[in-house]
Design an enzyme around this catalytic site. Structure first.
Site, mmCIF file in Angstrom:
data_model
loop_
_atom_site.group_PDB
_atom_site.id
_atom_site.type_symbol
_atom_site.label_atom_id
_atom_site.label_comp_id
_atom_site.label_asym_id
_atom_site.label_seq_id
_atom_site.Cartn_x
_atom_site.Cartn_y
_atom_site.Cartn_z
ATOM 1 N N HIS A 208 0.841 -1.214 0.000
ATOM 2 C CA HIS A 208 0.000 0.000 0.000
ATOM 3 C C HIS A 208 0.864 1.247 0.000
ATOM 4 C CE1 HIS A 208 0.344 1.433 4.266
ATOM 5 N NE2 HIS A 208 0.627 0.160 4.500
ATOM 6 N N GLU A 262 -5.195 1.345 2.301
ATOM 7 C CA GLU A 262 -5.026 0.181 3.194
ATOM 8 C C GLU A 262 -5.310 0.583 4.636
ATOM 9 O OE1 GLU A 262 -2.658 -2.381 6.021
ATOM 10 O OE2 GLU A 262 -2.489 -0.255 5.631
ATOM 11 N N GLU A 263 -4.841 1.774 5.001
ATOM 12 C CA GLU A 263 -4.942 2.222 6.397
ATOM 13 C C GLU A 263 -6.388 2.457 6.829
ATOM 14 O OE1 GLU A 263 -2.452 1.938 8.159
ATOM 15 O OE2 GLU A 263 -0.606 2.570 7.159
ATOM 16 N N HIS A 366 2.418 5.539 11.732
ATOM 17 C CA HIS A 366 1.148 6.251 11.979
ATOM 18 C C HIS A 366 1.365 7.544 12.777
ATOM 19 C CE1 HIS A 366 -1.361 2.315 11.335
ATOM 20 N NE2 HIS A 366 -0.452 2.546 10.388
HETATM 21 N N1 BES Z 1 1.879 -1.816 8.108
HETATM 22 C C1 BES Z 1 0.742 -1.978 8.957
HETATM 23 C C2 BES Z 1 0.563 -3.403 9.413
HETATM 24 C C3 BES Z 1 1.424 -3.852 10.556
HETATM 25 C C4 BES Z 1 1.773 -3.005 11.569
HETATM 26 C C5 BES Z 1 1.804 -5.168 10.598
HETATM 27 C C6 BES Z 1 2.549 -3.487 12.613
HETATM 28 C C7 BES Z 1 2.556 -5.665 11.646
HETATM 29 C C8 BES Z 1 2.947 -4.801 12.659
HETATM 30 C C9 BES Z 1 -0.518 -1.573 8.200
HETATM 31 O O1 BES Z 1 -0.325 -0.458 7.383
HETATM 32 C C10 BES Z 1 -1.570 -1.199 9.195
HETATM 33 O O2 BES Z 1 -1.426 -0.234 9.868
HETATM 34 N N2 BES Z 1 -2.626 -2.011 9.282
HETATM 35 C C11 BES Z 1 -3.701 -1.751 10.174
HETATM 36 C C12 BES Z 1 -4.834 -2.706 9.958
HETATM 37 C C13 BES Z 1 -5.677 -2.358 8.775
HETATM 38 C C14 BES Z 1 -6.722 -3.423 8.586
HETATM 39 C C15 BES Z 1 -6.309 -0.999 8.915
HETATM 40 C C16 BES Z 1 -3.260 -1.935 11.594
HETATM 41 O O3 BES Z 1 -2.392 -2.769 11.876
HETATM 42 O O4 BES Z 1 -3.835 -1.240 12.445
HETATM 43 ZN ZN ZN Z 2 -0.122 1.259 8.699
#
Ligand code: BES
Ligand code: ZN
Length: 398
Positions: A208, A262-263, A366
């Site tokens: 993403h 994605e976020e 974030h």
């Molecule tokens: N890059 C992250 C995913 C992540 C973070 C994987 C930390 C492992 C460790 C991704 O961009 C993200 O922030 N995903 C969201 C979930 C999504 C369904 C909104 C998250 O982890 O909160």
């Molecule tokens: Zn993220």
């Protein structure tokens, strides 16, 4: 206590004005712990729509403005698990009613052969990877004020990627670069190299490109997203550059995808993966790159074990041993933490090689501090992932 009262007050005033501004409602499936946190600690306005007691997943309806709040709460409490956003009640109910996706996690299309045969070629391609190119792309992407899915920069950054990939394609007739449009302004970007022998068998390398930071009003917050996930897009971009530099013509079709939003709950990848499924495309493998540049753990690469394909993960382990020659382990997100989950949900084999264990990841993501300076303006860790991506493409698109 005082802080709590003030922040609650602030929240109440703010949330009232926000909810009167946005009429759009989303359905969200989320893990029970995140649901409770959002409801009781975060006071997020939502309506409870049901629960799957077997999986511990809850279904809620919330104003789209609060998607950012879920994301924020989740990362303030790293132990909390995740959420997926749905546009329709039907899609949300289907997701809620699934007991597990274990069966689809084992499926590999019969035409796939994981035997390694490209030992002569892969080291020559790997030798062309330049860390400075990865640094350069991370810089360019993190210079956008943010890449939030509903901000103007979010749309501009999509244009930047489209332009960069088009330049690399350099007019080759077998390559297209296009926008995949969604219900929001930010498009996903897809580069396709058409396979010369088996064009209907498709390999996907994706990540993403959107970024996020802060409680709400994500469109106006600084969100450089250098590691999450300019680092993944930069690895994909360098992979494309090396393949084309070497005049590579794959047997199978390859799709390189920069996913939007994605976020906000895997929105972009869900649209793309659902569309492929609807067209009955034969996607033989998906590699997701999300966060590649922060070495937070002892080993170099961690293969995420949940919402991924066990057999493809095993294959990727052998690619690391034979071509990348670094240490690797396994780790679990505990929920569909990135776009690979959208592919897994459609029965396609997907994997996520990650920068650290799922717990020891870059603590700056974030926030306005997710900058390249965190890694001393270097991309050494990402280079390992570029080697892996090249090995994956050359062994599977043959
Ligand atoms: N890059 C992250 C995913 C992540 C973070 C994987 C930390 C492992 C460790 C991704 O961009 C993200 O922030 N995903 C969201 C979930 C999504 C369904 C909104 C998250 O982890 O909160
Ligand atoms: Zn993220």
């Amino acid at each position: 206590m005082f802080y709590l009262i003030i922040s609650t007050l602030f929240f109440t005033i703010f949330s009232t004005s926000i909810s009167s501004l946005h009429a759009e409602e989303f359905w969200v499936t989320l893990t029970n712990d995140l649901y409770k946190n959002a409801k009781y600690q975060g006071n997020v306005p939502m309506s409870y729509e049901g629960e799957n007691y077997k999986t511990g997943i809850t279904l809620i309806k919330i104003d789209s403005a609060y998607i950012d709040t879920l994301s924020y709460l989740k990362h303030k409490n790293p132990k909390l698990q995740g959420f997926i956003t749905h546009y329709t009640i039907n899609e949300a109910r289907n997701f809620l009613n699934k007991d597990s996706i274990n069966e689809s996690q084992q499926f590999i299309p019969p035409s796939v052969d994981y035997t390694l045969t490209q030992e002569a070629l892969i080291p020559q391609f790997i030798a062309e990877i330049k860390e400075s190119n990865i640094v350069d792309t991370i810089k360019n992407l993190s210079d956008f004020f943010n890449r939030y899915y509903k901000s103007t920069w979010g749309t501009q950054s999509a244009g930047w990627i489209k332009n960069k990939w088009s330049t690399l394609a350099n007019g080759r007739a077998d390559i297209t670069v296009s926008e995949f449009k969604h219900q929001f302004a930010q498009p996903s970007i897809i580069m396709t190299i058409k396979g010369k022998d088996k064009p209907n068998e498709i390999l996907v390398l994706g990540g993403h490109f959107d970024s996020i930071a802060g409680y709400f009003g994500g469109a106006n917050n600084r969100a450089p997203g250098a590691d999450d996930n300019a680092s993944g897009i930069s690895v994909i971009t360098e992979t494309i550059r090396v393949l084309l530099e070497k005049n590579y013509y794959p047997s199978r079709t390859i799709m390189f995808i920069a996913y939007a939003a994605e976020e906000a709950g895997l929105l972009g990848s869900k649209d793309v993966a659902n569309d492929c499924k609807k067209k009955n495309l034969n996607i033989i493998g998906v590699m997701q790159l999300d966060m590649t540049n922060y070495k937070g753990s002892e080993k170099d690469i961690y293969l995420i074990s949940d919402n991924t394909n066990v057999r493809q993960n095993t294959f990727i382990g052998t690619l690391i041993d034979n071509y990348v020659k670094v240490s690797w382990g396994q780790s679990a997100c505990g929920y569909g933490c990135s776009d690979h989950a959208s592919w897994t949900a459609n029965g396609y084999p997907a994997s996520l090689p990650f920068e650290s264990t799922a717990e020891e990841y870059n603590p700056n993501i974030h926030s306005e501090n997710d900058l390249l300076s965190v890694t001393n303006n270097r991309a050494d860790h990402s280079v390992k992932f570029a080697k892996l991506a090249i090995a994956y493409v050359l062994e599977l698109a043959k």
